[in-house]
Design an enzyme around this catalytic site. Structure first.
Site, PDB file in Angstrom:
ATOM      1  N   ASP A  96       0.852  -1.180   0.000  1.00  0.00           N
ATOM      2  CA  ASP A  96       0.000   0.000   0.000  1.00  0.00           C
ATOM      3  C   ASP A  96       0.896   1.240   0.000  1.00  0.00           C
ATOM      4  O   ASP A  96       1.755   1.377   0.873  1.00  0.00           O
ATOM      5  CB  ASP A  96      -0.884  -0.011   1.258  1.00  0.00           C
ATOM      6  CG  ASP A  96      -2.258   0.568   0.996  1.00  0.00           C
ATOM      7  OD1 ASP A  96      -3.254  -0.040   1.421  1.00  0.00           O
ATOM      8  OD2 ASP A  96      -2.321   1.623   0.322  1.00  0.00           O
ATOM      9  N   ASP A 193      -2.899   4.714  -2.309  1.00  0.00           N
ATOM     10  CA  ASP A 193      -3.924   5.310  -1.454  1.00  0.00           C
ATOM     11  C   ASP A 193      -4.301   6.718  -1.954  1.00  0.00           C
ATOM     12  O   ASP A 193      -3.425   7.549  -2.168  1.00  0.00           O
ATOM     13  CB  ASP A 193      -3.332   5.419  -0.045  1.00  0.00           C
ATOM     14  CG  ASP A 193      -4.360   5.791   0.998  1.00  0.00           C
ATOM     15  OD1 ASP A 193      -5.323   5.024   1.139  1.00  0.00           O
ATOM     16  OD2 ASP A 193      -4.208   6.837   1.643  1.00  0.00           O
ATOM     17  N   GLU A 234      -6.311   3.953  -5.770  1.00  0.00           N
ATOM     18  CA  GLU A 234      -7.570   4.223  -5.086  1.00  0.00           C
ATOM     19  C   GLU A 234      -7.965   5.633  -5.489  1.00  0.00           C
ATOM     20  O   GLU A 234      -7.356   6.609  -5.047  1.00  0.00           O
ATOM     21  CB  GLU A 234      -7.445   4.133  -3.571  1.00  0.00           C
ATOM     22  CG  GLU A 234      -8.811   4.310  -2.919  1.00  0.00           C
ATOM     23  CD  GLU A 234      -8.766   4.733  -1.481  1.00  0.00           C
ATOM     24  OE1 GLU A 234      -7.799   5.408  -1.089  1.00  0.00           O
ATOM     25  OE2 GLU A 234      -9.672   4.392  -0.719  1.00  0.00           O
ATOM     26  N   ASP A 309     -12.306  -0.322   4.440  1.00  0.00           N
ATOM     27  CA  ASP A 309     -13.068   0.909   4.716  1.00  0.00           C
ATOM     28  C   ASP A 309     -14.573   0.697   4.566  1.00  0.00           C
ATOM     29  O   ASP A 309     -15.350   1.605   4.859  1.00  0.00           O
ATOM     30  CB  ASP A 309     -12.693   2.010   3.710  1.00  0.00           C
ATOM     31  CG  ASP A 309     -11.270   2.488   3.836  1.00  0.00           C
ATOM     32  OD1 ASP A 309     -10.694   2.889   2.802  1.00  0.00           O
ATOM     33  OD2 ASP A 309     -10.718   2.435   4.952  1.00  0.00           O
TER      34      ASP A 309
HETATM   35  O1  TEU Z   1      -9.332   5.867   2.103  1.00  0.00           O
HETATM   36  C1  TEU Z   1      -9.645   7.017   1.343  1.00  0.00           C
HETATM   37  C2  TEU Z   1     -11.047   7.361   1.461  1.00  0.00           C
HETATM   38  O2  TEU Z   1     -11.662   7.820   0.555  1.00  0.00           O
HETATM   39  C3  TEU Z   1     -11.674   7.136   2.764  1.00  0.00           C
HETATM   40  O3  TEU Z   1     -12.011   8.405   3.263  1.00  0.00           O
HETATM   41  C4  TEU Z   1     -12.901   6.304   2.568  1.00  0.00           C
HETATM   42  O4  TEU Z   1     -13.703   6.851   1.553  1.00  0.00           O
HETATM   43  C5  TEU Z   1     -13.640   6.330   3.837  1.00  0.00           C
HETATM   44  O5  TEU Z   1     -12.744   5.815   4.770  1.00  0.00           O
HETATM   45  C6  TEU Z   1     -14.892   5.484   3.705  1.00  0.00           C
HETATM   46  O6  TEU Z   1     -15.519   5.491   4.965  1.00  0.00           O
HETATM   47  C7  TEU Z   1      -7.932   5.620   2.139  1.00  0.00           C
HETATM   48  C8  TEU Z   1      -7.699   4.388   2.972  1.00  0.00           C
HETATM   49  O7  TEU Z   1      -8.319   3.270   2.345  1.00  0.00           O
HETATM   50  C9  TEU Z   1      -8.300   4.642   4.336  1.00  0.00           C
HETATM   51  O8  TEU Z   1      -8.215   3.467   5.152  1.00  0.00           O
HETATM   52  C10 TEU Z   1      -7.517   5.768   4.978  1.00  0.00           C
HETATM   53  O9  TEU Z   1      -8.129   6.091   6.228  1.00  0.00           O
HETATM   54  C11 TEU Z   1      -7.525   7.020   4.088  1.00  0.00           C
HETATM   55  O10 TEU Z   1      -7.265   6.740   2.722  1.00  0.00           O
HETATM   56  C12 TEU Z   1      -6.434   7.973   4.532  1.00  0.00           C
HETATM   57  O11 TEU Z   1      -5.192   7.387   4.225  1.00  0.00           O
END
Ligand code: TEU
Length: 534
Positions: A96, A193, A234, A309
């Site tokens: 990641d 990310d 992402e 998430d």
């Molecule tokens: O998530 C990005 C993101 O868009 C998150 O705000 C997601 O939409 C939200 O958590 C949904 O409830 C990435 C990672 O996958 C997440 O775990 C991290 O917290 C975030 O970035 C910050 O790095």
């Protein structure tokens, strides 16, 4: 055809996967113990969420040293052992990459916040005073006051995750250096990310596409040119228009991206993820139709229901009580019959469900911050808890249920987060013993992708487009046809295919009941799904 077009990815959230040293936290040793389980499932790539040094404010998505393994997860030697063990089994490993922001404990930020003249100061985004009241994804303003330099720094996520200033070429050079360092160690690529946010214009645009694409093309030149690396972005803000731009191989940016449009349909528009409305299945079908067509022969889709998430899909869109097995299999078939690379999130393959904890037992910074924000906004605790139960990220972060023993076989020690009480019924040991389990169904789905080219190459056409009871589609490639018909409800329904499908001589490849034939008029049992090839 590129190898990853028939590949299936398995996402591991290590802190919840398996604990090997008895401290209640999952770790690399635990993953190493389970590589043969991954091989048995049949996955081709493991995506490991962050295991770098971190104060764990956001469970590792706040990195304080990109070149070190967090001791909570183990050592660099254990990482190298795991990489070798996966490669020996023909499984690739992608890491990641979290470079939209660092931890506030990263050395760069420690220097930057102390001294405006430090070379690291411009690694981040500062303002004397906020211009707008832009809100972060984790509640509250995106601006946090810094006493020592009497200015504010920008953070799209928690205040302990200061955003990097990607317009600074020194920042980009540091990122390319760490990417190459990890690729030279032999990893097979990255999940990136929130990578679309590197193109932000603070307080104006959260994602200015032109910049994101420019930086990704530069990253490709500096890091990935000439390597056979697998990269998935992402891109929370990707659309069917922008997604092909990221994944069009001529543009040399990414292998593919995650689109999230199919996972926001139960949200009251504009009110964020916690204000819920019922899912309209026809909306869901239309989103998949648009994405399948937008990327057909013009890029590549990622196919996923779940990740760390998102809530557990069988609870979210299936039925996690009476028809848990049937509906989890139905959802798996709908996804794995489409064009793209499927991602299986740990526990999805055994139908793990959402959980209902007492408020004080939730760990996720996003949830904890949201409670305060929504209370201040006058939400009732009932509405807040309803939102957490349905959409809280900890739903996906309860320990993997390996067996019906102590702590679900996850750890000898009390785990860092509660275990879903249904672990005695829902666990890997049971799933492997049960020929009819979701696990064995997912094994078959993964195998079918390798055996039937049409799954990777065929076009996509919705069937029963207007009928909310069905999620059905047809894939066509040359003179071959693949049909997936799913009853998306908990009732038996009659599926009249007379106008929709001209059945020819063929065979049922997979069914989540005991169906071995298809007719023009079929009665489908609750959540029944069938894949028919002709
Ligand atoms: O998530 C990005 C993101 O868009 C998150 O705000 C997601 O939409 C939200 O958590 C949904 O409830 C990435 C990672 O996958 C997440 O775990 C991290 O917290 C975030 O970035 C910050 O790095």
């Amino acid at each position: 055809m590129e190898w990853w077009k028939k590949a299936v990815v398995y996402q591991i959230y290590p802190m919840s996967f398996k604990d090997s040293n008895g401290d209640g936290m999952g770790d690399l040793g635990g993953v190493l113990e389970k590589v043969d389980y991954l091989k048995k499932l049949g996955v081709d790539i493991v995506w490991m969420t962050p295991i770098y040094e971190s104060p764990m404010d956001d469970n590792g998505y706040d990195i304080s040293d990109y070149y070190k393994i967090n001791p909570l997860f183990g050592t660099m030697e254990q990482f190298e052992q795991l990489l070798d063990a996966l490669h020996e089994r023909g499984i690739r490993l992608i890491m990641d990459l979290v470079v939209n922001h660092t931890s506030d404990e990263h050395e760069w930020f420690r220097q930057a916040r102390k001294d405006k003249s430090s070379k690291y100061h411009d690694y981040y985004i500062w303002k004397d005073r906020p211009i707008t009241d832009q809100q972060s994804f984790f509640s509250g303003s995106v601006w946090e006051y810094n006493e020592e330099t009497e200015e504010y720094y920008y953070h799209l996520f928690s205040r302990r995750q200061p955003d990097l200033n990607w317009d600074n070429p020194e920042v980009r050079k540091e990122v390319y250096k760490l990417i190459n360092w990890w690729l030279d160690k032999g990893i097979d690529g990255f999940r990136m990310d929130v990578i679309d946010l590197i193109g932000k214009i603070p307080e104006e645009s959260i994602m200015y596409g032109e910049k994101s694409h420019k930086y990704l093309q530069e990253m490709y030149r500096e890091c990935f040119e000439g390597r056979e690396a697998f990269t998935v972005g992402e891109t929370s803000f990707a659309t069917p228009v922008s997604a092909p731009l990221y994944s069009d191989k001529e543009r040399k940016e990414l292998t593919m991206v995650f689109g999230f449009e199919h996972l926001g349909l139960e949200e009251v528009k504009g009110n964020g993820k916690w204000d819920l409305k019922p899912l309209d299945v026809n909306e869901l079908k239309q989103v998949f139709l648009v994405w399948q067509k937008a990327l057909h022969e013009k890029g590549w889709n990622s196919l996923f229901w779940s990740n760390h998430d998102q809530p557990r899909i069988v609870s979210r869109m299936g039925n996690d009580t009476v028809y848990r097995k049937e509906s989890a299999k139905m959802l798996g078939m709908i996804l794995h019959g489409m064009q793209g690379t499927p991602y299986i999130y740990q526990g999805e393959e055994i139908g793990m469900t959402n959980v209902k904890f007492a408020l004080e037992d939730y760990k996720d910074v996003e949830t904890i911050n949201m409670v305060k924000e929504k209370q201040e906004a006058g939400w009732s605790m009932e509405k807040i808890m309803k939102g957490i139960y349905a959409k809280g990220r900890d739903n996906a972060r309860t320990p993997i249920q390996w067996n019906a023993g102590k702590n679900a076989g996850f750890s000898e020690h009390e785990p860092w987060i509660g275990i879903n009480p249904n672990y005695k019924e829902i666990n890997v040991e049971e799933a492997i013993k049960d020929e009819d389990s979701i696990f064995h169904f997912y094994q078959k789905l993964i195998r079918l992708r390798k055996e039937y080219e049409i799954i990777s190459t065929g076009d996509f056409e919705l069937l029963f487009e207007e009928d909310r009871r069905f999620f059905a589609y047809k894939r066509q490639a040359d003179d071959r046809t693949l049909v997936v018909i799913a009853n998306f409800t908990g009732e038996s329904v009659v599926c009249d295919c007379t106008d929709e499908i001209t059945f020819k001589e063929g065979r049922v490849l997979l069914s989540n009941y005991d169906r071995n034939s298809v007719e023009k008029i079929m009665s489908l049992r609750p959540y029944e799904a069938v894949m028919y090839y002709m």
